[in-house]
Design a protein around this motif. Sequence first.
Motif, PDB file in Angstrom:
ATOM      1  N   SER A  27       3.328   9.073  11.452  1.00  9.97           N
ATOM      2  CA  SER A  27       4.084  10.079  10.711  1.00  9.97           C
ATOM      3  C   SER A  27       5.508  10.197  11.234  1.00  9.97           C
ATOM      4  O   SER A  27       6.446  10.390  10.477  1.00  9.97           O
ATOM      5  CB  SER A  27       3.394  11.432  10.791  1.00  9.97           C
ATOM      6  OG  SER A  27       3.205  11.779  12.147  1.00  9.97           O
ATOM      7  N   GLU A  39       7.999   7.425   9.946  1.00 11.85           N
ATOM      8  CA  GLU A  39       8.598   7.667   8.637  1.00 11.85           C
ATOM      9  C   GLU A  39       9.829   8.547   8.788  1.00 11.85           C
ATOM     10  O   GLU A  39      10.893   8.270   8.251  1.00 11.85           O
ATOM     11  CB  GLU A  39       7.556   8.365   7.773  1.00 11.85           C
ATOM     12  CG  GLU A  39       7.860   8.375   6.298  1.00 11.85           C
ATOM     13  CD  GLU A  39       6.877   9.278   5.574  1.00 11.85           C
ATOM     14  OE1 GLU A  39       5.662   9.123   5.807  1.00 11.85           O
ATOM     15  OE2 GLU A  39       7.343  10.131   4.797  1.00 11.85           O
ATOM     16  N   LEU A  53      16.017   9.177   9.173  1.00 12.80           N
ATOM     17  CA  LEU A  53      16.985  10.088   9.779  1.00 12.80           C
ATOM     18  C   LEU A  53      18.395   9.782   9.311  1.00 12.80           C
ATOM     19  O   LEU A  53      18.802   8.632   9.229  1.00 12.80           O
ATOM     20  CB  LEU A  53      16.946   9.966  11.304  1.00 12.80           C
ATOM     21  CG  LEU A  53      15.813  10.680  12.018  1.00 12.80           C
ATOM     22  CD1 LEU A  53      15.968  10.495  13.510  1.00 12.80           C
ATOM     23  CD2 LEU A  53      15.792  12.161  11.676  1.00 12.80           C
ATOM     24  N   ALA A  82      19.158  18.070   6.858  1.00 12.26           N
ATOM     25  CA  ALA A  82      17.804  17.705   6.455  1.00 12.26           C
ATOM     26  C   ALA A  82      16.846  18.162   7.528  1.00 12.26           C
ATOM     27  O   ALA A  82      17.174  18.130   8.716  1.00 12.26           O
ATOM     28  CB  ALA A  82      17.693  16.192   6.275  1.00 12.26           C
ATOM     29  N   HIS A  83      15.674  18.607   7.099  1.00 11.68           N
ATOM     30  CA  HIS A  83      14.666  19.074   8.048  1.00 11.68           C
ATOM     31  C   HIS A  83      13.336  18.398   7.776  1.00 11.68           C
ATOM     32  O   HIS A  83      12.908  18.296   6.630  1.00 11.68           O
ATOM     33  CB  HIS A  83      14.451  20.594   7.907  1.00 11.68           C
ATOM     34  CG  HIS A  83      15.692  21.393   8.043  1.00 11.68           C
ATOM     35  ND1 HIS A  83      16.353  21.554   9.245  1.00 11.68           N
ATOM     36  CD2 HIS A  83      16.419  22.088   7.121  1.00 11.68           C
ATOM     37  CE1 HIS A  83      17.428  22.294   9.057  1.00 11.68           C
ATOM     38  NE2 HIS A  83      17.501  22.633   7.791  1.00 11.68           N
ATOM     39  N   TYR A  84      12.701  17.947   8.837  1.00 11.09           N
ATOM     40  CA  TYR A  84      11.362  17.378   8.718  1.00 11.09           C
ATOM     41  C   TYR A  84      10.426  18.299   9.477  1.00 11.09           C
ATOM     42  O   TYR A  84      10.531  18.406  10.696  1.00 11.09           O
ATOM     43  CB  TYR A  84      11.326  15.965   9.316  1.00 11.09           C
ATOM     44  CG  TYR A  84      12.061  14.963   8.470  1.00 11.09           C
ATOM     45  CD1 TYR A  84      13.442  14.879   8.521  1.00 11.09           C
ATOM     46  CD2 TYR A  84      11.374  14.128   7.595  1.00 11.09           C
ATOM     47  CE1 TYR A  84      14.131  13.983   7.721  1.00 11.09           C
ATOM     48  CE2 TYR A  84      12.055  13.214   6.801  1.00 11.09           C
ATOM     49  CZ  TYR A  84      13.429  13.157   6.870  1.00 11.09           C
ATOM     50  OH  TYR A  84      14.098  12.274   6.074  1.00 11.09           O
ATOM     51  N   ASP A  85       9.560  18.965   8.752  1.00 11.82           N
ATOM     52  CA  ASP A  85       8.668  19.944   9.372  1.00 11.82           C
ATOM     53  C   ASP A  85       7.252  19.417   9.450  1.00 11.82           C
ATOM     54  O   ASP A  85       6.682  18.993   8.449  1.00 11.82           O
ATOM     55  CB  ASP A  85       8.652  21.234   8.536  1.00 11.82           C
ATOM     56  CG  ASP A  85      10.014  21.898   8.489  1.00 11.82           C
ATOM     57  OD1 ASP A  85      10.232  22.742   7.600  1.00 11.82           O
ATOM     58  OD2 ASP A  85      10.861  21.576   9.346  1.00 11.82           O
ATOM     59  N   TYR A  86       6.689  19.478  10.635  1.00 11.31           N
ATOM     60  CA  TYR A  86       5.300  19.087  10.825  1.00 11.31           C
ATOM     61  C   TYR A  86       4.481  20.344  11.079  1.00 11.31           C
ATOM     62  O   TYR A  86       4.761  21.081  12.027  1.00 11.31           O
ATOM     63  CB  TYR A  86       5.173  18.135  12.015  1.00 11.31           C
ATOM     64  CG  TYR A  86       5.781  16.779  11.756  1.00 11.31           C
ATOM     65  CD1 TYR A  86       7.135  16.562  11.927  1.00 11.31           C
ATOM     66  CD2 TYR A  86       4.982  15.716  11.322  1.00 11.31           C
ATOM     67  CE1 TYR A  86       7.691  15.319  11.673  1.00 11.31           C
ATOM     68  CE2 TYR A  86       5.537  14.469  11.075  1.00 11.31           C
ATOM     69  CZ  TYR A  86       6.889  14.280  11.253  1.00 11.31           C
ATOM     70  OH  TYR A  86       7.450  13.050  11.000  1.00 11.31           O
ATOM     71  N   SER A  87       3.506  20.545  10.256  1.00 12.73           N
ATOM     72  CA  SER A  87       2.677  21.731  10.408  1.00 12.73           C
ATOM     73  C   SER A  87       1.715  21.539  11.572  1.00 12.73           C
ATOM     74  O   SER A  87       1.268  20.427  11.844  1.00 12.73           O
ATOM     75  CB  SER A  87       1.895  21.948   9.116  1.00 12.73           C
ATOM     76  OG  SER A  87       0.801  22.769   9.357  1.00 12.73           O
ATOM     77  N   SER A 133      -1.532  19.990  10.661  1.00 10.70           N
ATOM     78  CA  SER A 133      -1.514  18.654  10.074  1.00 10.70           C
ATOM     79  C   SER A 133      -2.493  17.745  10.804  1.00 10.70           C
ATOM     80  O   SER A 133      -2.686  17.861  12.019  1.00 10.70           O
ATOM     81  CB  SER A 133      -0.098  18.099  10.178  1.00 10.70           C
ATOM     82  OG  SER A 133      -0.101  16.708  10.018  1.00 10.70           O
ATOM     83  N   MET A 151      -1.966  14.845  11.426  1.00 16.94           N
ATOM     84  CA  MET A 151      -1.169  13.940  12.247  1.00 16.94           C
ATOM     85  C   MET A 151      -0.914  14.555  13.618  1.00 16.94           C
ATOM     86  O   MET A 151      -0.461  13.891  14.532  1.00 16.94           O
ATOM     87  CB  MET A 151       0.181  13.668  11.575  1.00 16.94           C
ATOM     88  CG  MET A 151       0.078  12.800  10.353  1.00 16.94           C
ATOM     89  SD  MET A 151      -0.177  11.105  10.818  1.00 16.94           S
ATOM     90  CE  MET A 151      -1.062  10.482   9.443  1.00 16.94           C
ATOM     91  N   LEU A 174       6.687  18.413   5.616  1.00 19.65           N
ATOM     92  CA  LEU A 174       7.596  18.990   4.633  1.00 19.65           C
ATOM     93  C   LEU A 174       9.003  18.476   4.908  1.00 19.65           C
ATOM     94  O   LEU A 174       9.510  18.615   6.021  1.00 19.65           O
ATOM     95  CB  LEU A 174       7.579  20.516   4.775  1.00 19.65           C
ATOM     96  CG  LEU A 174       8.319  21.316   3.714  1.00 19.65           C
ATOM     97  CD1 LEU A 174       7.535  21.290   2.429  1.00 19.65           C
ATOM     98  CD2 LEU A 174       8.507  22.754   4.176  1.00 19.65           C
ATOM     99  N   THR A 231      12.868  18.783   3.904  1.00 25.10           N
ATOM    100  CA  THR A 231      13.828  19.627   3.194  1.00 25.10           C
ATOM    101  C   THR A 231      15.217  19.026   3.343  1.00 25.10           C
ATOM    102  O   THR A 231      15.655  18.735   4.445  1.00 25.10           O
ATOM    103  CB  THR A 231      13.855  21.047   3.799  1.00 25.10           C
ATOM    104  OG1 THR A 231      12.516  21.513   3.919  1.00 25.10           O
ATOM    105  CG2 THR A 231      14.654  21.990   2.924  1.00 25.10           C
TER     106      THR A 231
END
Lengths: 279, 416
Positions: free
Chosen positions: A161, A164, A169, A198-203, A206, A208, B147, B149
């Motif tokens: 994950s 990607e 980036l 830009a933001h990449y959020d990992y819960s 998840s 992953m 997610l 954004t």
Amino acid sequence: MPLSTQSQSEDVQDVLVANLDNARSLSNILKAITCKDHAIFTATANGLKVTVEDCKCMQANAFIQADIFQEFTLKDDIVVFQINLTVLLDCLNIFGGTPAAGVSTALRMCYRGYGYPLTLFLEEGGVVTVCKINTSEPEEPIDFEFSSSNVTNKVILLSESLKEAFSELDLTSEVLEITMSPSQPYFRLSTFGNSGNAHYDYSKDSDMMELFQCNRTQTNRYKMSLLKPSTKALAISCKVSVRTDSRGVLSLQYLVRNDDGQICFVEYFCCPDEEVEEG
Amino acid sequence: MCRDGRKRESAGQSRPLSVQDRRRAVRGASGRRAGPAVCELLSFGVRFLPVRAALLQQVRVLFFPVFPSGSVNITLTMQKGDQNATFLCRYSIPRGLNFRCKLAIKSVQTVFRSLATLEKTVEKCHIGLDEQKDRLTFTLHCKHGLLKTHNLSYQDSESLEAVFDKDSCANVFRAQPRVLVDTVVHFPTSLEEVTLTLSDERMWVRNHVEDEAERSKAVLTELCLAADEFDHFDIKLHNSITFCLKEFRGLLLFAESTGLPVTMYLDEPGSPVVLSVTDSVLEGNFVLATLSDDHYLRQSNRGADAEQTRPPDDFMNDDMDAYLIAMDSSVAPGPSTADPPSLAAFRKPPAPNYRTRTYSEEEEDGEEDPERPPDKKFRSLFFGSVLPPSPRRSSQPFTTQEVLASDSEEDEAEAD
């Protein structure tokens, strides 16, 4: 084996002798930390540690345990030297980067001690090559004083994950901001580029996310140019552990499985970007 | 050279272009290019093409600034063979909002960078507008709880309307994008402009060389397409249109990815050329400016003789041997054509303001003087008819930029 008979007479004098049936176990890992020309080799009873540093605020380490080697003999407690990593990699790949199926390059590494070159015997398909690479005075590697007890936040993610996210980036951003928090957004990678952010959020829930231990909200920025080389390590790894300590120093640990399924580690340390305007 | 290796063409199939035809072609040609390149989304249906990649391509096109105002729920049904997939697409825009903005295409491309990844991992895409912060937010909800954004800054933009009317265009043809892609691949990527020359049965595509000086150094390339290579070929006006190849290539890329045929509407030089890509869900009109040709007007004013340009497909006739023989001689029986109008006469437009190019009307003496001794010995094998034109030759579309390398004093003697 031809290699051992050749150098038997030199065995007595070498402080370090290491044999590998498949040189790629070493070369692949070293490629993952190649961002600078020079590397510091530290050999102990545990194995080999190769260190590369950049700008005194980033350090990459590759750990190859002693049991990965078919033979790992050390005369002294610790053997340290500095060597040109690019040259070493070229030699390790001297039979070509992409080996034919079923064929592997065997390696024997010998080091006689301070002032002596590192000697490599490489054999593939009956052809033997001897390389002697000059070593130099090792510089003292930085001690980031990153201790497990001082870790504020830690997550372990599957590399898939993160790969990607890192491949997408925004490189026009000078910094990569990492936010780790017990509440939303949990784990966030942010860039601030020319076109916007830009933001990449990992819960944290998840699938992953293998481990999520965040105690307090921390946001730190790191120079993109320093972290970009870590994508090479990410590419060959299966899992990544991301840790920050109270000072905001980042530790990225990559679990790498080599061709034979053995485990090696690559570690990146990076100091946070000091913000001039501190609120 | 014709595509498919058809080099020879029997002349005499079509009539030579009359003076009247050419005058008609220039009438109404303005001194200015019309319209910038614009993409418009005109209609929106409820059935998509049954290809997932096409769906994502169209999502990309959707946020070109034509938003309907009002709240609308649209259900999109995708059909692939027997399977049906329904997607809900919600538009939630306050009534009365008429919003138009401009975004750098590169910024948007970074959001939808990898189609393969998008197809595999993205479950939902949300586009939101934050007018306070002047941002357009793209949120991609992906698998595994990821997610993404993207907050992109935009600029206000004025409404750009290209002035064009497809239905009034004299020339229309339609081709599969592959045909056109295979044609432009022969031209160097650095080439700026290309010229299409149209006749009843054929279309010639050649590179456009601006300066007289450059022509002697430039590699000149010409391709010929026959009418049967097109799905539809309806040419009423024989003329030559020059437009920007780079933009054309980009548009062909899009057309190829949709797999839809490309329809081109051409009219007079100076009028925009429109490329249209249409299906049940989308209609894309790409409007390109074309080179106007004030020099046509000048040429036609000098009389019929001066207009006898060489047949553009003269290398397709059978006398290749005569060509080669003629090449050996330093002064060969040349065409009766006048010298190509010197394009250096035209004021070069400030690059890259392609749209407002104007051409000066300054005269240049002696440029079409057939008595002028040849000042160039070089002849190009591909261009420059060294044979006298004959009445049997195929029609001579109105050529603008001549690629003849030289002329000869003996021309007139052999003129028909």
